[in-house]
Structure formats: structure tokens, C-alpha cells
Scaffold this motif. Structure first.
Motif, PDB file in Angstrom:
ATOM      1  N   ARG A  55     -12.986  22.237  -0.337  1.00 27.11           N
ATOM      2  CA  ARG A  55     -11.837  22.922   0.375  1.00 27.11           C
ATOM      3  C   ARG A  55     -10.827  22.125   0.926  1.00 27.11           C
ATOM      4  O   ARG A  55      -9.565  22.386   1.107  1.00 27.11           O
ATOM      5  CB  ARG A  55     -12.610  23.719   1.540  1.00 27.11           C
ATOM      6  CG  ARG A  55     -13.585  24.776   1.227  1.00 27.11           C
ATOM      7  CD  ARG A  55     -12.891  25.897   0.692  1.00 27.11           C
ATOM      8  NE  ARG A  55     -11.964  26.365   1.455  1.00 27.11           N
ATOM      9  CZ  ARG A  55     -12.105  27.871   2.024  1.00 27.11           C
ATOM     10  NH1 ARG A  55     -13.115  28.298   1.725  1.00 27.11           N
ATOM     11  NH2 ARG A  55     -11.148  28.236   2.706  1.00 27.11           N
ATOM     12  N   MET A  58      -8.355  21.049  -1.453  1.00 27.96           N
ATOM     13  CA  MET A  58      -7.254  22.172  -2.098  1.00 27.96           C
ATOM     14  C   MET A  58      -6.421  22.342  -1.095  1.00 27.96           C
ATOM     15  O   MET A  58      -5.375  23.074  -1.333  1.00 27.96           O
ATOM     16  CB  MET A  58      -8.144  23.548  -2.284  1.00 27.96           C
ATOM     17  CG  MET A  58      -8.875  23.470  -3.344  1.00 27.96           C
ATOM     18  SD  MET A  58      -9.637  25.226  -3.751  1.00 27.96           S
ATOM     19  CE  MET A  58      -9.935  25.815  -2.374  1.00 27.96           C
ATOM     20  N   LEU A  59      -6.465  21.896   0.362  1.00 29.50           N
ATOM     21  CA  LEU A  59      -5.647  22.278   1.356  1.00 29.50           C
ATOM     22  C   LEU A  59      -4.126  21.481   0.910  1.00 29.50           C
ATOM     23  O   LEU A  59      -4.120  20.311   0.412  1.00 29.50           O
ATOM     24  CB  LEU A  59      -6.034  21.602   2.659  1.00 29.50           C
ATOM     25  CG  LEU A  59      -7.100  22.295   3.680  1.00 29.50           C
ATOM     26  CD1 LEU A  59      -7.378  21.647   4.575  1.00 29.50           C
ATOM     27  CD2 LEU A  59      -6.445  23.421   3.886  1.00 29.50           C
ATOM     28  N   ARG A  60      -3.224  22.143   1.279  1.00 26.33           N
ATOM     29  CA  ARG A  60      -1.834  21.505   1.154  1.00 26.33           C
ATOM     30  C   ARG A  60      -1.377  20.783   2.454  1.00 26.33           C
ATOM     31  O   ARG A  60      -0.655  21.678   3.165  1.00 26.33           O
ATOM     32  CB  ARG A  60      -0.714  22.698   0.733  1.00 26.33           C
ATOM     33  CG  ARG A  60      -1.132  23.190  -0.814  1.00 26.33           C
ATOM     34  CD  ARG A  60      -0.821  22.104  -1.968  1.00 26.33           C
ATOM     35  NE  ARG A  60      -1.208  22.393  -3.145  1.00 26.33           N
ATOM     36  CZ  ARG A  60      -1.861  21.517  -3.738  1.00 26.33           C
ATOM     37  NH1 ARG A  60      -2.018  20.346  -3.406  1.00 26.33           N
ATOM     38  NH2 ARG A  60      -2.326  21.803  -4.929  1.00 26.33           N
ATOM     39  N   ASP A  61      -1.935  19.812   2.818  1.00 28.42           N
ATOM     40  CA  ASP A  61      -1.570  19.311   4.014  1.00 28.42           C
ATOM     41  C   ASP A  61      -0.920  17.915   4.103  1.00 28.42           C
ATOM     42  O   ASP A  61      -1.518  17.205   3.036  1.00 28.42           O
ATOM     43  CB  ASP A  61      -2.808  19.226   4.999  1.00 28.42           C
ATOM     44  CG  ASP A  61      -2.615  18.804   6.276  1.00 28.42           C
ATOM     45  OD1 ASP A  61      -1.834  18.071   6.805  1.00 28.42           O
ATOM     46  OD2 ASP A  61      -3.139  19.750   7.227  1.00 28.42           O
ATOM     47  N   GLN A  62       0.056  17.698   4.683  1.00 30.78           N
ATOM     48  CA  GLN A  62       0.692  16.515   4.594  1.00 30.78           C
ATOM     49  C   GLN A  62      -0.151  15.205   5.118  1.00 30.78           C
ATOM     50  O   GLN A  62       0.340  14.099   4.460  1.00 30.78           O
ATOM     51  CB  GLN A  62       2.290  16.417   5.305  1.00 30.78           C
ATOM     52  CG  GLN A  62       2.122  16.567   6.921  1.00 30.78           C
ATOM     53  CD  GLN A  62       3.346  16.684   7.465  1.00 30.78           C
ATOM     54  OE1 GLN A  62       4.416  16.713   6.796  1.00 30.78           O
ATOM     55  NE2 GLN A  62       3.125  16.604   8.774  1.00 30.78           N
ATOM     56  N   SER A  65      -3.395  12.420   1.362  1.00 30.76           N
ATOM     57  CA  SER A  65      -2.715  11.955   0.258  1.00 30.76           C
ATOM     58  C   SER A  65      -3.121  12.295  -1.100  1.00 30.76           C
ATOM     59  O   SER A  65      -4.156  13.309  -1.136  1.00 30.76           O
ATOM     60  CB  SER A  65      -2.753  10.276   0.372  1.00 30.76           C
ATOM     61  OG  SER A  65      -4.095   9.994   0.080  1.00 30.76           O
ATOM     62  N   GLY A  66      -2.386  12.021  -1.987  1.00 34.76           N
ATOM     63  CA  GLY A  66      -2.803  12.556  -3.478  1.00 34.76           C
ATOM     64  C   GLY A  66      -4.072  11.899  -3.983  1.00 34.76           C
ATOM     65  O   GLY A  66      -5.004  12.446  -4.617  1.00 34.76           O
TER      66      GLY A  66
END
Length: 137
Positions: A55, A58-62, A65-66
Motif C-alpha cells: 500500500r 502504491m501511494l503517489r506521495d512526493q 522516492s522511486g
């Protein structure tokens, strides 16, 4: 040890904290004292359950990191101890927010009243725009 939930705990050794100088206004205190805290937490190398790891990744949080590393910079407070607590609290909140499962939305039809209001609004806007035409004498 950080407590995420009743059954999930995070050892302190998995969280890397380092003191850095804060940015912004504050005069001599900011320029000389390393009161800001830089927190790094590697999701993949952690002891979190697989559900939490998936989870979080999967988050798109700044802040993630990659490479799957959470980086949090805390510099709100004047003391390093307060900033350390703030960074840890923000990490716990991020992990808890990833664990929440949102209810699936069941789409519903618009009500009769909402349809009427929409059509009335469209008619008013159309009348306003129609009144903007060329004036003929």
C-alpha cells in the motif's frame, strides 16, 4: 519502538534520523544550530507486513522516492527534539493512512431536484450569453 497499530510495531533501528540546519528565517539560531531533522525510512527493507509495504509503495506521495524510501524533513520547531517527534509522528500517520481501505463508491442517479436546478442554471447562463450579442438599431 513506534506503534503503528495494536499488532504492528516498527523498531527504531529501521528509521534513520539525522540532524541538519533548518532553512528560512530565524537568525543566528537557524544559521548555527542543527535543529531540523531529516528522517529516512526504507519501505522494502523494513519489517512491516507485506500489506503495508504494498500500500505504501502504491501511494503517489512526493515524500516517497522511486527507490521506495520515505524522506521526511521536519523543521517547524526550534528544538531538535520537537522536530524529531514531529517527523516520527508524520511517518506513523503516513503508514496508517496507507493502511486505510476506502469504501467503494456506489454511483447513484441524480435526484429530480438536482436535475431541475441544473437545467434552470443552464437556462439562466444561456440567457446571459444571448444578451451579449450584437446590438442592432
Amino acid at each position: 519502538m513506534l506503534e503503528i497499530s495494536n499488532s504492528v510495531h516498527l523498531p527504531d533501528s529501521e528509521v534513520e534520523l539525522s540532524a541538519i540546519r533548518a532553512q528560512g528565517a530565524g537568525g543566528q539560531n537557524v544559521n548555527k544550530v542543527s535543529s531540523a531533522v531529516h528522517l529516512r525510512f526504507d519501505i522494502r527493507a523494513s519489517s512491516l507486513p507485506a500489506f503495508y509495504k504494498e500500500r505504501l509503495l502504491m501511494l503517489r506521495d512526493q515524500r516517497i522516492s522511486g527507490d521506495g524510501v520515505i524522506v521526511i524533513k521536519a523543521q517547524q520547531y526550534r528544538t531538535q527534539e520537537q522536530n524529531r517527534e514531529d517527523a516520527l509522528q508524520r511517518l506513523v500517520e503516513l503508514i496508517r493512512s496507507a493502511a486505510k481501505v476506502e469504501k467503494k463508491r456506489h454511483p447513484t442517479k441524480p435526484t429530480y431536484g438536482s436535475k431541475q436546478r441544473r437545467l434552470e442554471h443552464k437556462a439562466k447562463r444561456g440567457a446571459v450569453k444571448a444578451g451579449r450579442g450584437k446590438v442592432e438599431f
